[in-house]
Every structure is written in structure tokens, then in C-alpha cells.
Design an enzyme around this catalytic site. Structure first.
Site, PDB file in Angstrom:
ATOM      1  N   ASN A 147       0.846  -1.201   0.000  1.00  0.00           N
ATOM      2  CA  ASN A 147       0.000   0.000   0.000  1.00  0.00           C
ATOM      3  C   ASN A 147       0.878   1.245   0.000  1.00  0.00           C
ATOM      4  OD1 ASN A 147       0.514   0.758   2.873  1.00  0.00           O
ATOM      5  ND2 ASN A 147      -0.354  -1.296   3.164  1.00  0.00           N
ATOM      6  N   ASP A 197      -4.244  -6.570   4.841  1.00  0.00           N
ATOM      7  CA  ASP A 197      -5.252  -7.470   5.404  1.00  0.00           C
ATOM      8  C   ASP A 197      -5.132  -8.874   4.803  1.00  0.00           C
ATOM      9  OD1 ASP A 197      -6.366  -5.468   6.969  1.00  0.00           O
ATOM     10  OD2 ASP A 197      -7.583  -4.730   5.295  1.00  0.00           O
ATOM     11  N   LYS A 203       9.752 -16.299 -10.663  1.00  0.00           N
ATOM     12  CA  LYS A 203       8.972 -15.201 -11.224  1.00  0.00           C
ATOM     13  C   LYS A 203       7.861 -15.744 -12.132  1.00  0.00           C
ATOM     14  CE  LYS A 203       9.381 -11.180 -14.144  1.00  0.00           C
ATOM     15  NZ  LYS A 203      10.080 -10.648 -15.290  1.00  0.00           N
ATOM     16  N   PRO A 240      -2.831 -12.432   9.777  1.00  0.00           N
ATOM     17  CA  PRO A 240      -3.207 -12.340  11.189  1.00  0.00           C
ATOM     18  C   PRO A 240      -3.572 -10.893  11.549  1.00  0.00           C
ATOM     19  CG  PRO A 240      -0.873 -12.930  10.936  1.00  0.00           C
ATOM     20  CD  PRO A 240      -1.458 -12.869   9.565  1.00  0.00           C
ATOM     21  N   PHE A 280      -5.115   1.888  14.679  1.00  0.00           N
ATOM     22  CA  PHE A 280      -5.340   2.884  13.631  1.00  0.00           C
ATOM     23  C   PHE A 280      -6.395   2.344  12.667  1.00  0.00           C
ATOM     24  CE2 PHE A 280      -2.227   6.460  13.088  1.00  0.00           C
ATOM     25  CZ  PHE A 280      -1.722   6.393  14.369  1.00  0.00           C
TER      26      PHE A 280
END
Ligand SMILES: Cc1cc2nc3c(=O)[nH]c(=O)nc-3n(C[C@H](O)[C@H](O)[C@H](O)COP(=O)(O)O)c2cc1C
Length: 444
Positions: free
Chosen positions: A249, A318, A328, A344, A367
Site C-alpha cells: 500500500n 489485510d 517469477k 493475522p 489505527f
């Protein structure tokens, strides 16, 4: 010009008006700016560095001796800043600036900074009117990116009357917010040349929150976090698809760095379990690097029991690919489906571990980054997680959230209506969490 999120380096030299730079620092903070301070030796005789360190929540860059501990402090500090503000500027440092002498933190930063500089002279009227000072101020006015503030006439600290007073802190802030602000000019210049970054400077983004090594806040028994330990998670995680690709992210880690800095400045021992991230931690903070959510989970669980507080700031994936390919994955030009399995839940495992221990109080803060239905999602996550508080935050527009110094956030607590989110600096957010943790630990 909105000062929220601006990084301002305050250079303080040794005049009687030093106490006014404390007020200026607070005013800038109230506007949402992050302020760091460097001082000359003479300035420290008027106001102790501890005052500036406490107000700025960050150690102060002091005499060049500190350079031994952190070799490039004189470059890191000014390069971190969007603006270098010298308040008050003595006749002495003005002379150094004009002549290219750089033998103390304030003049070193003046010479090495690549951001706009604002100099606010303050001195006795005879000094102000001396040919040397007049000439030196004229030289400074001719420097690119340097603004010399007008020194108003009036009664001076020495009892004489004339020009040489320091411009009032509120007027300095007003000037910085106004159209003529060098920050506004820098913003205009950077939007004209978007590749140049926050303002026209060539330096790469320096590590955020450079911290002088000559103060160790964990040794200061007067600080509220003295003797307490906080464990932070930071950065993002990377979940391998194959040896060269991963799911991740956009987290930059800046919020975690702000948290580590503010906890540390408040005297906490700070340990961080950090996934990949760009921002750098201040010295004095212990960092363990991990890659995936499962690595982070294991690292956190093994460090849990010794922590008085745990703040889960990391942007943990997540989900992860059910199987990471050993080699690859080749481009076969056909559709590829990657099966994802849940990672987890580190926050929930921490609160569960706390519940199963009959140990001393441990404060746990999570958070929640949301993009819609903020209040509902935050309240639900808080309830399910069992945390003591949840920092709800939202990435919005182009000037806040990922990689920026500002963020939209609210601290959500059980049994209390979700407060309206506000826009603030990541340091403000960090301060709110530190205050909450201190209160929960009974130290506030
Ligand atoms: C009580 C006192 C007040 C002073 N106030 C000022 C002042 O307002 N402006 C100034 O230029 N120098 C002032 N000075 C002189 C400076 O402190 C002196 O020039 C010192 O070397 C400046 O060092 P710095 O520029 O490295 O901070 C003052 C000195 C004393 C003892």
C-alpha cells in the site's frame, strides 16, 4: 498561505528578545506548523534549550559539537525545513550570514539551507544604525530567497528608544500567512515546476525529524514518559506474489516517525517494528525491520509483555497471496487470478494477549484508515478490536494523508461519540495519542 503542515526551522541567536521566539514557536504550532529549533551558544544563556525542546517536542540542534554524534546535522536540519526563520537575529549572526561565516548551528543552517530564509533582526538602536549592520542587512536583502523583516521603532529592552525592536511574533506569523510570504512564493514556484518538490531546491527529501544526539530524553526523570516503554508498528507490509512482486500500500511511515519522535521527546523508551517505509526515525529509537504482515505479527507478539503502551500505526496488508511462487511468474498473456488469504490481525491478537495476562496496565491504540462511512467503520473496528482507542484517519485531496505532513483524523474512544475529524499535522496527531497514553497510564 496556510501554515498547517509546514516544516519551519527556527534559528535562535543570543539577544534579549529570545523569549519572544518561544511565543512565536507556539503561535506557529497553533497554525499547524511543525517547528524545530537550532540555537547559538549565546542564545542558550537567555533561554535554556530545554524550553525549546519541550515546546517543539524535539531535541534542539545545539553548538557544532553535536555534529560529532550526527555528522550531517547542519545539512539535515535545514534541508528538512520548508522555511528557515531566524528570530531574533543578532548583529553578530547577521554579520556572519552576510560574510559567509558558518561556525555555529544558526549560521551553519543559514548557509546550508536551500529553502527560503527569513531574518528578523533585534538589537539596540545604536547597533542597528551602525554602518556594519546596515551594510550587512543590505547584503542579506540582496541574497536570493532571503527576506529581512522590518525592525520596528519603539522602546527597547535596554531602555533606549529607536529602531531595533523585534517584529512582534503575531506580526511575523501574519507575514508568513500573507500573500508576500516566501512560503507562498515557493508554493507558486513549485506549482510552476511540479518536479521540483515543495519549493525550489535540489536536495533529496531529508530524513524527517532530525534529532540532535546530545540530549537523551529517556534519561530525563522530569519528562512524563520517563521509565515507560512504547512499542510502535510502522510503515507498510509487503506480501510476496513471487520473488520480485508483492502486494502493498501507499503508507510512507511519516505518521509513525512523528509518533516515535513525540513519544521519545516525552521521555518514553521507543521500540519500533517497522515494515518498508521511506521516512527515517530519529536516533535513540530502536527499530526492528520486517517485511510481511506475518513477520510483523511475530516481532510484535515477542516484544509485547515489556511494553506499557502499544500503538499500531503500521498499514498492515489485510490479505496475502495464498501461495508465493518460487520463481517469477511468467507473462502468458492470459488472465491471472491470485488467491488471497487473510493475514493475522495483529491489533486483535495484542488485545487478546493482554486480556489473558494478569499484568500491569497496558494501553493499546489502533489505527483505522477509512475512505467512507468513517464514524460507523471506526466505531465497529474499535469495538471488535478491544483497543483503548482508535485513530481514525482519512487520506483526502492532494495535500494530506499518504506521504504528506497533514492528515484528517479523530481519536475514537469506547463509549464516547466519534468526534468530528479535523485536519492537522501528523505531529499534532502524534501528540494527541501521546497525551491519551499518558493519561491512561496515569502520568498526565
Ligand atoms: C543582556 C544582553 C542582551 C543582548 N541583547 C542583544 C540583542 O538584542 N541583539 C544583539 O544583536 N546582541 C545582543 N547582545 C549581544 C550578543 O549576545 C552578543 O553579540 C553575542 O555574541 C551574540 O552571539 P550569537 O550571535 O552567536 O547568538 C546582548 C548581550 C547581552 C549581555
Amino acid at each position: 498561505m496556510n501554515l498547517a503542515g509546514k516544516k519551519i526551522l527556527l534559528g535562535v541567536s543570543g539577544g534579549i528578545a529570545v523569549y519572544k521566539s518561544c511565543e512565536l514557536l507556539r503561535l506557529l504550532q497553533k497554525k499547524g506548523a511543525t517547528v524545530r529549533v537550532c540555537m547559538t551558544d549565546a542564545a542558550t544563556e537567555f533561554v535554556a534549550p530545554l524550553t525549546f525542546a519541550s515546546l517543539s517536542k524535539c531535541p534542539v540542534y545545539l553548538k557544532s559539537g553535536a555534529v560529532e554524534a550526527r555528522p550531517f546535522q547542519h545539512i539535515d536540519f535545514p534541508r528538512w525545513a520548508d522555511l528557515y526563520l531566524v528570530v531574533p537575529a543578532t548583529a553578530n549572526v547577521i554579520g556572519k550570514f552576510a560574510c559567509g561565516i558558518a561556525d555555529d548551528p544558526v549560521s551553519l543552517c543559514f548557509m546550508s539551507c536551500t529553502c527560503p530564509r527569513v531574518v528578523a533582526p533585534a538589537m539596540n538602536v545604536a547597533m542597528y544604525n551602525s554602518p556594519a549592520v546596515k551594510r550587512n542587512l543590505e547584503i542579506l536583502r540582496g541574497f536570493e530567497d532571503t527576506t529581512v523583516l522590518e525592525s520596528p521603532a519603539g522602546e527597547l529592552a535596554c531602555g533606549e528608544v529607536g529602531q531595533g525592536r523585534l517584529m512582534e511574533p503575531a506580526e511575523i506569523v501574519e507575514f508568513l500567512e500573507g500573500e508576500g510570504s516566501p512560503l507562498a512564493a515557493a508554493a507558486r514556484a513549485s506549482s510552476a515546476t511540479p518536479s521540483s518538490g515543495g519549493h525550489p531546491r535540489n536536495a533529496p527529501e531529508p530524513p524527517a525529524f532530525p534529532v540532535a544526539q546530545d540530549i537523551d530524553p529517556t534519561q530525563d526523570a522530569t519528562l512524563p514518559g520517563h521509565g515507560k516503554k512504547v512499542l510502535l508498528t510502522a510503515g507498510r507490509t509487503e506480501e510476496a506474489i513471487d520473488p520480485v512482486r508483492y502486494i502493498s500500500n501507499r503508507s510512507s511511515g511519516k505518521t509513525a516517525v512523528a509518533l516515535a519522535s513525540v513519544f521519545y521527546a516525552n521521555g518514553f523508551e521507543v521500540e519500533v517494528v517497522a515494515g518498508p517505509m521511506e521516512a527515517a526515525f530519529p536516533g535513540g529509537v530502536k527499530v526492528t525491520r520486517v517485511q510481511s504482515a506475518r513477520d510483523m505479527h511475530d516481532a510484535v507478539m515477542s516484544r509485547l509483555t515489556s511494553a506499557d503502551a502499544v500503538v499500531h500505526c503500521a498499514a498492515v496488508a489485510d490479505y496475502r497471496p495464498a501461495h508465493a511462487a518460487d520463481a517469477k511468474i511468467k507473462d502468458s498473456r492470459s488472465q491471472l487470478t491470485i488467491e488471497l488469504v487473510p493475514n493475522p490481525n495483529i491489533l486483535r491478537d495484542c488485545t487478546a494477549a493482554r486480556a489473558s495476562r494478569a499484568a500491569a496496565r497496558q494501553v493499546i491504540v489502533g489505527f483505522a484508515l477509512e475512505t467512507d462511512h468513517f464514524e460507523e467503520h471506526a466505531a465497529e473496528k474499535l469495538q471488535k478490536s478491544g483497543a483503548d482507542a482508535l485513530l481514525l484517519n482519512a487520506p483526502v485531496a492532494n495535500d494530506s494523508g499518504f506521504g504528506h505532513d497533514c492528515v484528517r483524523y479523530a481519536l475514537v474512544r469506547p463509549g464516547v461519540p466519534v468526534p468530528e475529524m479535523k485536519m492537522g499535522g501528523k505531529v499534532d496527531l502524534a501528540q494527541e495519542i501521546v497525551d491519551f497514553v499518558l493519561k491512561e497510564l496515569g502520568n498526565a
